[in-house]
Design a protein around this motif. Structure first.
Motif, PDB file in Angstrom:
ATOM      1  N   ILE A  10     -49.183 -21.903 -23.314  1.00  0.00           N
ATOM      2  CA  ILE A  10     -49.430 -22.667 -22.091  1.00  0.00           C
ATOM      3  C   ILE A  10     -48.129 -22.959 -21.349  1.00  0.00           C
ATOM      4  N   LEU A  11     -47.099 -23.373 -22.100  1.00  0.00           N
ATOM      5  CA  LEU A  11     -45.795 -23.634 -21.493  1.00  0.00           C
ATOM      6  C   LEU A  11     -45.211 -22.365 -20.891  1.00  0.00           C
ATOM      7  N   PHE A  12     -45.353 -21.267 -21.609  1.00  0.00           N
ATOM      8  CA  PHE A  12     -44.826 -19.996 -21.124  1.00  0.00           C
ATOM      9  C   PHE A  12     -45.512 -19.584 -19.827  1.00  0.00           C
ATOM     10  N   MET A  13     -46.835 -19.678 -19.776  1.00  0.00           N
ATOM     11  CA  MET A  13     -47.560 -19.280 -18.573  1.00  0.00           C
ATOM     12  C   MET A  13     -47.225 -20.201 -17.412  1.00  0.00           C
ATOM     13  N   GLY A  14     -46.898 -21.483 -17.706  1.00  0.00           N
ATOM     14  CA  GLY A  14     -46.464 -22.383 -16.645  1.00  0.00           C
ATOM     15  C   GLY A  14     -45.178 -21.903 -16.013  1.00  0.00           C
ATOM     16  N   TYR A  15     -44.202 -21.507 -16.846  1.00  0.00           N
ATOM     17  CA  TYR A  15     -42.951 -20.933 -16.344  1.00  0.00           C
ATOM     18  C   TYR A  15     -43.215 -19.627 -15.610  1.00  0.00           C
ATOM     19  N   PHE A  16     -44.145 -18.829 -16.144  1.00  0.00           N
ATOM     20  CA  PHE A  16     -44.481 -17.533 -15.555  1.00  0.00           C
ATOM     21  C   PHE A  16     -44.957 -17.706 -14.105  1.00  0.00           C
ATOM     22  N   CYS A  17     -45.749 -18.721 -13.858  1.00  0.00           N
ATOM     23  CA  CYS A  17     -46.297 -18.943 -12.517  1.00  0.00           C
ATOM     24  C   CYS A  17     -45.254 -19.487 -11.535  1.00  0.00           C
ATOM     25  N   MET A  18     -44.140 -20.035 -12.047  1.00  0.00           N
ATOM     26  CA  MET A  18     -43.118 -20.622 -11.185  1.00  0.00           C
ATOM     27  C   MET A  18     -42.141 -19.591 -10.617  1.00  0.00           C
ATOM     28  N   ALA A  19     -42.148 -18.386 -11.131  1.00  0.00           N
ATOM     29  CA  ALA A  19     -41.132 -17.398 -10.759  1.00  0.00           C
ATOM     30  C   ALA A  19     -41.322 -16.884  -9.335  1.00  0.00           C
ATOM     31  N   GLN A  20     -40.184 -16.452  -8.729  1.00  0.00           N
ATOM     32  CA  GLN A  20     -40.223 -15.967  -7.350  1.00  0.00           C
ATOM     33  C   GLN A  20     -40.577 -14.488  -7.246  1.00  0.00           C
ATOM     34  N   LYS A  21     -40.279 -13.715  -8.291  1.00  0.00           N
ATOM     35  CA  LYS A  21     -40.526 -12.274  -8.275  1.00  0.00           C
ATOM     36  C   LYS A  21     -41.310 -11.855  -9.504  1.00  0.00           C
ATOM     37  N   THR A  22     -41.991 -10.712  -9.376  1.00  0.00           N
ATOM     38  CA  THR A  22     -42.676 -10.122 -10.520  1.00  0.00           C
ATOM     39  C   THR A  22     -42.281  -8.663 -10.631  1.00  0.00           C
ATOM     40  N   PHE A  23     -41.778  -8.285 -11.809  1.00  0.00           N
ATOM     41  CA  PHE A  23     -41.399  -6.900 -12.074  1.00  0.00           C
ATOM     42  C   PHE A  23     -42.432  -6.259 -12.993  1.00  0.00           C
ATOM     43  N   LEU A  24     -42.710  -4.993 -12.754  1.00  0.00           N
ATOM     44  CA  LEU A  24     -43.601  -4.210 -13.606  1.00  0.00           C
ATOM     45  C   LEU A  24     -42.776  -3.143 -14.307  1.00  0.00           C
ATOM     46  N   TRP A  25     -42.743  -3.193 -15.651  1.00  0.00           N
ATOM     47  CA  TRP A  25     -42.010  -2.208 -16.438  1.00  0.00           C
ATOM     48  C   TRP A  25     -43.005  -1.341 -17.203  1.00  0.00           C
ATOM     49  N   THR A  26     -42.957  -0.039 -16.983  1.00  0.00           N
ATOM     50  CA  THR A  26     -43.797   0.884 -17.742  1.00  0.00           C
ATOM     51  C   THR A  26     -42.900   1.920 -18.402  1.00  0.00           C
TER      52      THR A  26
END
Length: 232
Positions: A10-26
């Protein structure tokens, strides 16, 4: 234990939602056993910025040698291709960098003769040097802590990791009579995820990461999907 995992998620997903950018690594990763104590890992990764824009393309080769059960040394080379922010200098769309690393991996349970078939707790330390075509070279010390558990009779193996990046040449300070280099913490990176067992030798690593720059507190998300083949 379940409550602890849920709270962490839950804490991790809270931080996840606060970020300004999203990167996709494949990417794709192949592990090959060269000799009894020697392994090589070959990988390719394609990264996208905010999912839709090209960020970086990476090709990696790593050699790992087991000194004693639980302790391994490693050397690594990585070539990166990314958008050229100095295209006015060479009229090229993309630029590149070369990274060389050496390090140590310790699996604590195996080292202290408490090896578990399902639980892995390990630390990896790496010193890396990276040179760029038009940018200042970097020298980074990385420390990564990871825990992973293989659930019995279940296809998913959850894991969590945290990584600290310390720069030996983070800042250049121009004084009135001299130039000095200042070292310091560079960034933090955390992951939670799981590996999906596809077959005896194949798996899919799905991870959700969060990265924060130390000085300006810039935050970004990472969604990672890596297809792995184990030929050991």
């Amino acid at each position: 234990m379940k409550k602890t995992i849920c709270t962490f998620a839950i804490l991790f997903m809270g931080y996840f939602c606060m970020a300004q950018k999203t990167f996709l690594w494949t990417g794709v990763e192949v592990n090959i056993k060269v000799a009894k104590h020697l392994e090589t890992k070959i990988g390719y990764e394609y990264r996208r910025d905010n999912i839709i824009g090209f960020n970086k393309s990476l090709a990696t080769v790593q050699l790992t040698y087991e000194i004693v059960p639980g302790i391994k040394t490693l050397i690594k080379y990585r070539n990166a291709v990314f958008p050229n922010t100095h295209s006015a200098l060479d009229l090229k769309k993309n630029s590149f960098s070369n990274r060389f690393s050496c390090g140590l991996n310790i699996s604590f349970l195996e080292l202290f003769n408490a090896k578990s078939k399902r639980l892995v707790i390990q630390w990896t330390g790496q010193q890396q040097w990276e040179n760029f075509k038009f940018q200042r070279n970097r020298s980074i010390l990385r420390n990564k802590f990871q825990i992973k558990y293989d659930i019995k009779n279940f296809k998913l193996s959850p894991y969590a990791s945290t990584e600290l990046f310390y720069s030996w040449n983070r800042d250049i300070i121009y004084g009135s009579s001299a130039i000095s280099i200042e070292r310091g913490m560079n960034s933090f990176r955390h992951f939670i995820g799981f590996e999906v067992e596809l077959s005896k030798r194949q798996s899919l690593d799905l991870g959700f990461g969060f990265r924060e720059q130390y000085l300006d507190k810039t935050k970004s998300n990472i969604i990672r999907a890596t297809y792995k083949v184990n030929l050991n």
